[in-house]
Design an enzyme around this catalytic site. Structure first.
Site, short mmCIF file in Angstrom:
data_model
loop_
_atom_site.label_atom_id
_atom_site.label_comp_id
_atom_site.label_asym_id
_atom_site.label_seq_id
_atom_site.Cartn_x
_atom_site.Cartn_y
_atom_site.Cartn_z
N ASP A 112 54.00 53.41 71.33
CA ASP A 112 54.64 54.61 71.89
C ASP A 112 53.98 54.41 73.54
O ASP A 112 52.88 54.02 73.60
CB ASP A 112 53.61 55.80 71.45
CG ASP A 112 54.11 56.17 69.98
OD1 ASP A 112 55.13 55.80 69.62
OD2 ASP A 112 53.19 56.47 69.16
N ASP A 151 52.27 47.32 72.12
CA ASP A 151 51.89 48.76 71.95
C ASP A 151 53.14 49.27 71.43
O ASP A 151 54.31 48.83 72.14
CB ASP A 151 51.05 49.33 72.56
CG ASP A 151 50.81 50.91 72.21
OD1 ASP A 151 50.72 51.12 71.22
OD2 ASP A 151 51.02 51.65 73.25
#
Length: 181
Positions: free
Chosen positions: A10, A8
């Site tokens: 952020d 991922d």
């Protein structure tokens, strides 16, 4: 062993914000993340990114802003001797009924198609339950990092029967230490 690792963005690679990361100036790397990604690359792993970017649909930033953020991210990793095999992002909002917004596994399927590999047995590393749910749905091993929203996700992880035994790491660097050990 599957040599694909999906991250991922952020909260895993860069600092997260409840107000969205909207510009290249707001895109601030988590200390050690670029080096950790480069270490994976140097060890023969393909590193891909799967990131929900509903700020596009919400009008918080433009595609040019997102491209600039990803260019900065790639440049920092390249400066450490690594590179991303693929970056997949979902531009949709939660009400768009797409197949790519995590917790659905569509972004991971996009990565599989782009790289001509299977994600089965690969690692999906995230800081939210939906990251891990997407990874599990695509047959990945999953790991939670405590950076970003990770600390807030820990109680939700414990309450999820399918994911409660997931690996948990302080940050991406600690995950990479585990993988390369």
């Amino acid at each position: 062993m599957n040599k694909l690792i999906i991250l991922d963005r952020d909260g895993v690679i860069n600092q997260d914000s409840d107000d969205y990361v909207k510009s290249v100036d707001e895109w601030i790397p988590i200390p050690g993340s670029a080096q950790a990604i480069a270490r994976l690359c140097k060890a023969g792993f393909q590193v891909a990114v799967a990131t929900n970017q509903s700020g596009l649909a919400r009008g918080y930033f433009s595609q040019a802003d997102l491209d600039a953020m990803h260019d900065k991210m790639a440049a920092l990793v390249k400066a450490e001797g690594g590179e991303f095999a693929h970056i997949a992002w979902c531009p949709h909002g939660p009400d768009d009924h797409c197949d790519c917004r995590k917790p659905l596994p569509g972004l991971i399927h996009q990565i599989e198609k782009a790289l001509h590999v299977s994600a089965a047995g690969a690692w999906m590393v995230g800081d939210s339950l939906r990251d891990l749910q997407a990874g599990a749905a695509a047959g990945c091993q999953v790991a939670l990092v405590k950076t970003g929203k990770g600390e807030k996700t820990l109680p939700k992880l414990a309450a999820d029967d399918a994911l409660k035994n997931s690996n948990v790491f302080a940050d991406l660097s600690a995950f990479v230490d585990f993988i390369l050990a």
